[in-house]
Design an enzyme around this catalytic site. Structure first.
Site, mmCIF file in Angstrom:
data_model
loop_
_atom_site.group_PDB
_atom_site.id
_atom_site.type_symbol
_atom_site.label_atom_id
_atom_site.label_comp_id
_atom_site.label_asym_id
_atom_site.label_seq_id
_atom_site.Cartn_x
_atom_site.Cartn_y
_atom_site.Cartn_z
ATOM 1 C CB SER A 54 -37.897 50.358 -19.836
ATOM 2 O OG SER A 54 -37.823 49.115 -20.515
ATOM 3 C CG ASP B 258 -35.399 50.934 -28.192
ATOM 4 O OD1 ASP B 258 -36.029 49.853 -28.149
ATOM 5 O OD2 ASP B 258 -35.355 51.724 -27.227
ATOM 6 C CG HIS C 212 -38.539 49.732 -25.631
ATOM 7 N ND1 HIS C 212 -37.305 50.260 -25.363
ATOM 8 C CD2 HIS C 212 -39.003 49.242 -24.466
ATOM 9 C CE1 HIS C 212 -37.033 50.118 -24.077
ATOM 10 N NE2 HIS C 212 -38.050 49.491 -23.511
#
Length: 450
Positions: A101, A406, A409
């Site tokens: 991700s 978040d 990240h």
């Protein structure tokens, strides 16, 4: 078998959470001077790529006259990263992305999985304020491989094969069910080359792939979403932490080796045995499919992300066990890359110590203009680090004041700081050379050939 494993809940990813004619494509390939869409995504890599590309673009402005048609002036963001690698006058710059991700820019949008970032407030700071699948607040450009838009001339700048939730090991991220494990990402890369070859021919495809810049971001999920996923996880019962790291790196060696050979578009050497053939087919190792510059990101400060602070920290201090894992793993990864460079050529693999890059502004955020390095901009609960970033989450107004977007990240601004280290960092953060040095060496080599 050590394992101070203590995870009460499951995380969603290391960050969560018709073709033109070949003749036309060849003409377009030779002209391609400004091609868009190419990107990493999510956290440290996706923005990293986004901003490296801007820095590279500025550097290219100073050297483009000397390089003439040998370089492509790829547009901002990832595409420009490809410009780090010189090519012949008929070759386009390409950029390929593999990983989790931290670099998935939308492949998981096309999968039935919880590890997605295709809804607001992700992408809130893009020009159209639209969530694209990148795990961050900012812009995200090289198209994901699964996107139907990746066709024709857009293939000439490369592709992003990354998928949120994956790791070095194929059993990492199994809780997400439908993700693109690294072995399948490499199969997609092989498929990409066949598609491109049908458009521009095998020789031009080989030249494009061999001249590409590659970024690979793996490893974080193998700790967060595997070894430390739950107390007494299967892997922590099987391996002590040092032995687990040995196992990860032995698997990573195979992946990196496969990539190099795949990008050479050569048939693999004859199998020594039937089992050897089966293993090679299943793994598709990275030096068997070939680029000449491969940036390999280490594991970031996984014990300092808001999700971990919410679970294990009373005062905002990093989780020491996860930090210990990253600190043990990263130097070993750099040693592996040095060993591979000794075999395949110095500078083929460039190691990026992302943990070291993050540490400065995590430890002293105000020195870098941040208000906090413990609180996520988007989330809920302690440190805004619980659960997913959604429309009903608490959302900060000034994203630039936060290190983390978040629960996992970094924000766009944090990634810009990381990119500065990509470009000019010392060998303790990026080795054997930073990207400015790569640019200079590749330009010199190109000038000597022309």
């Amino acid at each position: 078998m050590t394992g101070t494993n203590r995870r009460p809940f499951i995380h969603t990813g290391h960050g969560y959470r018709s073709s033109p004619s070949p003749a036309w494509a060849r003409r377009r390939y030779k002209k391609a001077a400004t091609l868009q869409e190419a990107s990493l995504t999510s956290a440290a890599a996706s923005s990293v790529v986004h901003h490296i590309t801007s820095a590279v673009s500025r550097a290219l402005t100073l050297t483009r006259a000397a390089m003439a048609s040998s370089w492509l002036a790829l547009l901002p963001v990832l595409c420009c990263l490809g410009a780090l690698m010189p090519t012949t006058s008929h070759a386009a710059r390409a950029f390929f992305v593999f990983g989790d991700s931290l670099v998935d820019n939308g492949n998981n949008n096309f999968l039935l999985t919880a590890a997605r970032a295709d809804s607001p407030p992700y992408g809130i700071d893009t020009p159209d304020h639209r969530a694209t699948g990148r795990f961050s607040n900012g812009k995200n450009p090289v198209l994901p491989y699964l996107s139907p838009e990746l066709d024709g001339d857009k293939m000439l700048v490369g592709a992003n094969f990354a998928s949120a939730g994956v790791g070095i090991l194929n059993d990492t991220g199994i809780q997400f069910a439908n993700i693109i494990h690294i072995s399948k990402q490499l199969l997609y890369f092989e498929q990409y080359q066949k598609r491109l070859s049908s458009l521009i021919g095998a020789q031009q495809t080989r030249r494009l792939v061999n001249g590409a810049l590659v970024l690979i971001a793996l490893g974080g999920n193998d700790f967060v979403n595997n070894y430390y996923l739950v107390p007494y996880s299967a892997r922590s019962r099987e391996f002590s932490l040092p032995d687990y790291i040995n196992y990860l790196l032995s698997e990573y060696r195979q992946i990196l080796t496969v990539y190099i050979h795949m990008s050479r578009l050569l048939l693999p050497p004859p199998c020594a045995s039937l089992s050897d053939c089966h293993e090679r087919t299943a793994m598709q190792r990275l030096y068997e499919l070939g680029a000449r510059r491969v940036l390999v990101q280490g594991v970031g400060p996984i014990g300092c992300v808001p999700a971990e602070l919410a679970l294990h920290s009373l005062d905002g201090s990093c989780d020491m066990e996860l930090q210990r894992a990253a600190e043990m793993y990263n130097p070993r990864l750099m040693s592996l890359l040095s060993e591979l460079n000794g075999r395949y050529g110095n500078g083929v693999f460039v190691g990026v110590n992302t943990q070291r890059m993050h540490n400065d502004f995590i430890e002293d955020p105000k020195a870098y203009g941040f208000a906090t390095s413990t609180q996520a901009c988007c989330g809920q609960g302690r440190f805004n680090g619980m659960g997913l970033c959604t429309m009903v989450s608490s959302l900060c107004e000034d994203r630039d004041a936060f290190v983390f977007w978040d629960a996992f990240h970094p924000t766009e601004r944090a990634n810009r700081l990381i990119v500065q280290q990509f470009m000019s960092g010392s060998v303790d953060v990026i080795a054997p050379m930073n990207l400015s040095t790569v640019l200079a060496i590749d330009l010199q080599n190109e000038q000597m050939r022309t």
